[in-house]
Design an enzyme around this catalytic site. Structure first.
Site, PDB file in Angstrom:
ATOM      1  N   ASN A  99      35.711  36.673  52.190  1.00 23.47           N
ATOM      2  CA  ASN A  99      37.107  36.507  52.652  1.00 23.47           C
ATOM      3  C   ASN A  99      37.581  37.715  53.458  1.00 23.47           C
ATOM      4  O   ASN A  99      38.607  38.309  53.180  1.00 23.47           O
ATOM      5  CB  ASN A  99      38.050  36.229  51.468  1.00 23.47           C
ATOM      6  CG  ASN A  99      38.055  37.336  50.427  1.00 23.47           C
ATOM      7  OD1 ASN A  99      37.054  38.002  50.232  1.00 23.47           O
ATOM      8  ND2 ASN A  99      39.179  37.527  49.772  1.00 23.47           N
ATOM      9  N   HIS A 184      35.456  30.411  43.096  1.00 22.70           N
ATOM     10  CA  HIS A 184      36.738  30.907  42.562  1.00 22.70           C
ATOM     11  C   HIS A 184      37.515  29.660  42.149  1.00 22.70           C
ATOM     12  O   HIS A 184      37.965  28.891  43.002  1.00 22.70           O
ATOM     13  CB  HIS A 184      37.482  31.698  43.642  1.00 22.70           C
ATOM     14  CG  HIS A 184      38.832  32.190  43.219  1.00 22.70           C
ATOM     15  ND1 HIS A 184      39.218  33.505  43.350  1.00 22.70           N
ATOM     16  CD2 HIS A 184      39.902  31.552  42.685  1.00 22.70           C
ATOM     17  CE1 HIS A 184      40.462  33.651  42.902  1.00 22.70           C
ATOM     18  NE2 HIS A 184      40.895  32.481  42.499  1.00 22.70           N
ATOM     19  N   HIS A 238      34.991  35.144  37.509  1.00 24.39           N
ATOM     20  CA  HIS A 238      36.139  35.646  36.740  1.00 24.39           C
ATOM     21  C   HIS A 238      36.859  34.579  35.886  1.00 24.39           C
ATOM     22  O   HIS A 238      37.993  34.201  36.149  1.00 24.39           O
ATOM     23  CB  HIS A 238      37.152  36.372  37.613  1.00 24.39           C
ATOM     24  CG  HIS A 238      37.389  35.839  38.993  1.00 24.39           C
ATOM     25  ND1 HIS A 238      37.547  34.513  39.271  1.00 24.39           N
ATOM     26  CD2 HIS A 238      37.519  36.490  40.173  1.00 24.39           C
ATOM     27  CE1 HIS A 238      37.755  34.379  40.566  1.00 24.39           C
ATOM     28  NE2 HIS A 238      37.740  35.536  41.139  1.00 24.39           N
ATOM     29  N   ASP A 309      35.010  42.516  40.733  1.00 22.61           N
ATOM     30  CA  ASP A 309      36.015  41.940  41.629  1.00 22.61           C
ATOM     31  C   ASP A 309      36.846  43.054  42.265  1.00 22.61           C
ATOM     32  O   ASP A 309      38.074  42.963  42.362  1.00 22.61           O
ATOM     33  CB  ASP A 309      36.914  40.937  40.884  1.00 22.61           C
ATOM     34  CG  ASP A 309      37.731  40.083  41.860  1.00 22.61           C
ATOM     35  OD1 ASP A 309      37.510  40.182  43.077  1.00 22.61           O
ATOM     36  OD2 ASP A 309      38.592  39.311  41.383  1.00 22.61           O
ATOM     37  N   GLY A 328      44.980  41.635  43.616  1.00 21.14           N
ATOM     38  CA  GLY A 328      43.690  42.314  43.544  1.00 21.14           C
ATOM     39  C   GLY A 328      43.880  43.808  43.426  1.00 21.14           C
ATOM     40  O   GLY A 328      44.890  44.351  43.875  1.00 21.14           O
TER      41      GLY A 328
HETATM   42  O1  DOR Z   1      43.135  39.051  43.177  1.00 19.26           O
HETATM   43  C1  DOR Z   1      42.258  38.752  43.963  1.00 19.26           C
HETATM   44  N1  DOR Z   1      42.084  39.452  45.097  1.00 19.26           N
HETATM   45  N2  DOR Z   1      41.490  37.691  43.704  1.00 19.26           N
HETATM   46  C2  DOR Z   1      40.633  37.221  44.635  1.00 19.26           C
HETATM   47  O2  DOR Z   1      39.976  36.249  44.363  1.00 19.26           O
HETATM   48  C3  DOR Z   1      40.565  37.819  45.963  1.00 19.26           C
HETATM   49  C4  DOR Z   1      40.915  39.226  45.888  1.00 19.26           C
HETATM   50  C5  DOR Z   1      41.090  39.876  47.242  1.00 19.26           C
HETATM   51  O3  DOR Z   1      40.239  39.658  48.098  1.00 19.26           O
HETATM   52  O4  DOR Z   1      42.045  40.625  47.416  1.00 19.26           O
END
Ligand code: DOR
Length: 444
Positions: A99, A184, A238, A309, A328
């Site tokens: 991503n 996910h 997760h 993560d 995140g």
């Molecule tokens: O909290 C998250 N942040 N969950 C994710 O699946 C992606 C991640 C991010 O890329 O910031």
């Protein structure tokens, strides 16, 4: 035979007679980047010695879920800073998520990440391809990349807004892939329907009420039934709820799953009141009932893998008022000390931790020559001092974001030395060599 390095006097974690991991006092001889000798004592006359009395030698630990943000989001992190943070945290290899900006949905974009990594990564590396269910020829090409662990999909929106929320598309992706699909699992429809909860109380404490248990359980059930129908295997990232753990225990033949240290170490609502948006992540930190169930899954063997993560955002971004604040937080550097502290507290055996971050990633993703201390294996090691005790400080964090929500914690058990390809690359928090990481290889 002369050796390039001998690790002497340590306790190593390696496969025992019935291939279960055991702790054993053993000397380790390294030649040409490989493990060449394992013996109760190896003569010092054979080569240079690293005295490691009182330390534990673990196989190089592998973090199978990080977000290093390159290309496109490099104000948050890049391959150099992310891998440096990993190395300081005792990680020797990572799998990175698609991503980025743009999201990795073509072979060329995937290959670009490997090109960008050359001579810049402090640890070994691998990149997932991603799918939004558009170009299936590209999907097949990405899946065949020899250095990639496979394809990842997001069923619920998170950073990057990169999403596959329809069963018909997920079905097509499963039909067009042959390797374990990495998922996910949060149900987008449920998430959209519950957004009103944020308007009612725009505070980070709403995060786990908005992204509730049902959104996670529903997505996990959906993808499991699609995988069953298509006779495909999954790796669900997760996992956060007691209910999903129970469901997944019944479906071991189809799905492996991951648990994160932050879901073991933090609990709602306390973490949101204390840390605010610093505790905001997807799927969210939940309450103690779920945390207890995750611990049980760690101890009873049902969970396969622990990942960090690592999902850094700048402090300025995180300080935006909820819900504009991004989800995140960093973790690649803190996973090992956090978990070693739990080992010291008697909450899990060191061998089980190594299983979750080396042995099982190796087996599940069929990583070549890594993840196990055995003759002929690559000489990557995480050497830890289980007796070192110190405060976790933001100033230690090498990630571009420069903070950790765990700052101020007193932890016992720290990585001390990291060996990559037989060379000592990090010792006592000092980087001794330039970036030596290489692309991981897989036995597909
Ligand atoms: O909290 C998250 N942040 N969950 C994710 O699946 C992606 C991640 C991010 O890329 O910031």
């Amino acid at each position: 035979m002369s050796l390039d390095l001998i690790i002497k006097g340590a306790t190593a974690i390696l496969p025992g007679p019935d291939s279960k991991l055991v702790e054993q006092s053993i000397d380790i001889g390294i030649s040409k980047g490989k493990i060449a000798e394992l013996n109760s004592t190896i003569s010092s006359a054979k080569g240079p010695v690293l005295q490691a009395q009182g330390l534990h030698v673990l196989p190089g630990l592998i973090d199978t879920q990080v977000h290093f943000r390159e290309p496109g989001l490099t104000h948050k992190e890049d391959f150099e800073t992310g891998s440096k943070s990993a190395l300081f945290g005792g990680i020797t290899a990572y799998f990175e998520m698609p991503n980025t900006k743009p999201p990795v949905t073509t072979y060329d974009l995937l290959q670009q990440k490997y090109d960008l990594s050359k001579n810049r990564c402090h640890t070994h590396f691998a990149y997932y391809g991603g799918s939004i269910g558009a170009d299936f020829d590209q999907l097949s090409k990405m899946e065949a990349h020899p250095n990639s662990p496979g394809i990842k999909v997001f069923m619920g929106t998170s950073t990057g807004g990169y999403l596959v929320d329809q069963d018909e598309i997920l079905d097509l992706i499963l039909k067009r892939t042959s390797r374990r699909l990495v998922v996910h699992a949060e149900d987008e429809t449920t998430l959209q329907a519950r957004k009103y909860l944020i308007d009612e109380d725009p505070h980070p404490r709403s995060h786990y009420k908005w992204r509730n248990e049902e959104s996670a359980i529903k997505a996990t059930q959906r993808i499991l039934s699609l995988a069953k129908k298509n006779n495909r295997k999954l790796h669900i990232l997760h996992i956060t709820t007691a209910e999903e753990v129970e469901i997944l225990k019944q479906n071991k033949d189809i799905a492996s799953f991951e648990i994160l240290p932050q879901h073991l170490a933090l609990a709602a609502p306390e973490c949101y009141e204390r840390l605010g948006t610093l505790a905001q992540m997807n799927p969210p930190i939940r309450d103690k009932r779920h945390q207890d169930a995750l611990w049980k899954a760690v101890l009873d063997g049902s969970v396969s893998v622990m990942g960090s993560d690592h999902a850094p955002h700048t402090l300025l971004e995180k300080q935006k008022p909820y819900p504009e604040s991004p989800s995140g937080f960093p973790g690649v550097q803190t996973t090992v000390p956090l978990m070693l502290n739990f080992v010291n507290q008697g909450k899990l055996p060191l061998t089980r931790f190594v299983e979750l971050m080396a042995e099982n990633p190796k087996k599940l993703f069929q990583i070549k020559n890594k993840g196990r201390i055995e003759i002929g294996g690559d000489a990557d090691f995480t050497i830890v001092d289980m007796n070192e005790e110190r405060i976790l400080e933001n100033s230690w964090i090498q990630s571009k974001c420069g903070y950790t929500p765990f700052a101020g914690m007193k932890l016992k058990g720290w990585p001390r030395i990291v060996i990559l390809n037989g060379e000592i690359v990090l010792q006592e928090n000092e980087l001794l060599k330039p970036s030596k990481g290489q692309a991981l290889e897989f036995n597909f």
